[in-house]
Scaffold this active site. Structure first.
Site, PDB file in Angstrom:
ATOM      1  N   ARG A 264      23.591 -25.683  74.706  1.00  0.00           N
ATOM      2  CA  ARG A 264      22.897 -24.406  74.520  1.00  0.00           C
ATOM      3  C   ARG A 264      21.701 -24.405  75.472  1.00  0.00           C
ATOM      4  O   ARG A 264      20.919 -25.350  75.489  1.00  0.00           O
ATOM      5  CB  ARG A 264      22.441 -24.289  73.066  1.00  0.00           C
TER       6      ARG A 264
ATOM      7  N   GLU B 162      16.266 -15.818  67.495  1.00  0.00           N
ATOM      8  CA  GLU B 162      15.665 -15.585  66.172  1.00  0.00           C
ATOM      9  C   GLU B 162      15.109 -14.162  66.085  1.00  0.00           C
ATOM     10  O   GLU B 162      13.906 -13.942  65.927  1.00  0.00           O
ATOM     11  CB  GLU B 162      14.594 -16.639  65.883  1.00  0.00           C
TER      12      GLU B 162
ATOM     13  N   GLU C 133      20.756 -23.519  65.566  1.00  0.00           N
ATOM     14  CA  GLU C 133      19.717 -24.539  65.682  1.00  0.00           C
ATOM     15  C   GLU C 133      19.661 -25.320  64.380  1.00  0.00           C
ATOM     16  O   GLU C 133      19.670 -24.726  63.298  1.00  0.00           O
ATOM     17  CB  GLU C 133      18.333 -23.911  65.919  1.00  0.00           C
TER      18      GLU C 133
END
Length: 388
Positions: A80, A171, A281
């Site tokens: 990532r 996020e 995550e």
């Protein structure tokens, strides 16, 4: 003797068919899911170039190797990579991400790209647009985010490292590109603007990857919070953002709750939205011995499952083993996999001048030696540990 032989043949067939029936029942039942291997077993390695420049060296089994090679050797199949538009010198810009993409592909790893649509950290507390982008014109911002995403995806393909997934923003629980894309006030207009911006970015990403379907992830920080997760995706889909494929979640138990809370959330999301679920995550401490005030995890009471999963190398490994099992148990096989957050982040400051707050979350000790938790990337499923 001929008649007995003719009688025995049907009996043998009956026996064989009975055995086959039992095997089919066993293999298709609940226990069969434990044999499935998660399709995404990766790590965010965006700090790698900075760590190497600072002198960090990693060893696995006594051999010095770069992080992407260690991940691949342990069965990992994805990296990532975050991208900021115009960050402070040395941080995760496009050039750094392109370099890491070449290294990852050279190690046989796939790539999930994460444009933050910001010059620096973007999360629920900060979603500042790049300084060079418009701040108050929705039409201009839609055009900018679409063009930027298209061109970014195209440049990865142009260097021979086409991306395999894209996460649109980071996020984005409270929106992106504030104030235009903020949903902190919870108004219908705010959600409509956010949906429009996300739709433009998604369209741009797919324009940059012609001839194939590029999976799109939308990522929020509500790993153990079913109520917040449902509110976000209900509101966003109702506002018109429906072309994404995967729900991504941050899950840090010291912020997001117990593994039981995570399981409940994943089951709800899969059943309600019929999309793949990805832990975008996650991390768990390997030690609290050298923790200091200001570290993300410094005391045992921050770990909701700490009694069963202590902050030790073995506890870190078991946490990830249990996380894998929970993902395999998601309804309709919608648990896709996970990305560990920066497993080799040991020294670099998250922001210039700030102390390093998370060295005890690494999957290497302070000398850069590999820990058993790297087994979490295995291409075969480990035996499920008892869950807390």
């Amino acid at each position: 003797m001929a008649p007995p032989a003719r009688v025995a043949l049907p009996l043998i067939l009956v026996f064989v068919l009975a055995v086959v029936s039992v095997l089919v029942t066993v293999l298709s039942g609940p226990g069969a899911r434990s044999a499935e291997v998660l399709g995404v077993r990766g790590a965010d390695i965006s700090f790698t170039l900075q760590e190497e420049a600072a002198g960090t060296a990693l060893s696995d089994g006594g051999q010095r190797r770069p992080i992407e090679r260690i991940l691949a050797a342990h069965g990992g199949n994805y990296v990532r990579l975050r991208v900021w538009v115009n960050p402070p010198a040395g941080y995760s810009d496009e050039k750094s991400a392109l370099t890491l993409a070449r290294r990852a592909r050279g190690a046989g790893l796939k790539i999930m790209l994460v444009p933050h649509y910001s010059d620096f950290w973007a999360d629920p507390h900060a979603q500042e647009p790049p300084a060079s982008w418009p701040r108050s014109d929705l039409a201009a911002m839609k055009q900018r985010i679409g063009d930027y995403t298209r061109d970014l995806v195209s440049r990865f393909a142009a260097q021979g490292t086409p991306i395999d997934m894209i996460q649109i923003g980071n996020e984005i629980t409270n929106g992106i590109l504030w104030p235009l894309g903020s949903v902190r006030a919870g108004t219908a207009d705010g959600w409509a603007r956010l949906a429009a911006l996300l739709n433009s970015a998604i369209a741009g990403a797919r324009e940059g990857a012609p001839g194939r379907h590029l999976p799109v992830v939308l990522h929020v920080d509500s790993g153990g919070d079913s109520g917040l997760s449902r509110y976000f995706f209900d509101s966003l889909i109702q506002a018109g953002a429906a072309s994404f494929d995967i729900i991504g979640l941050s899950y840090y138990p010291f912020w997001n709750g117990s593994l039981a809370a995570l399981r409940a959330n994943l089951d709800m999301l899969a059943s309600r939205y019929h999309r793949g679920i990805l832990i975008a995550e996650t991390a768990y401490p390997r030690s609290l011995a050298a923790a200091k005030p200001g570290d993300w995890v410094s005391t045992p009471d921050q770990l909701p499952d700490g009694a069963a999963l202590p902050a030790t190398p073995a506890g870190q490994e078991q946490f990830l083993t249990q996380l894998r099992q929970i993902l395999r148990d998601v309804p309709d096989h919608r648990g896709l996999g996970f990305f560990v957050w920066e497993p080799a982040w040991l020294t670099v400051s998250p922001k210039p001048g700030e102390p390093m707050p998370a060295a005890n979350l690494a999957m290497f000790d302070r000398d850069g030696n590999a820990l058993p938790s790297l087994n979490a990337f295995a291409a075969t499923e480990p035996a499920a540990a008892g869950e807390s």
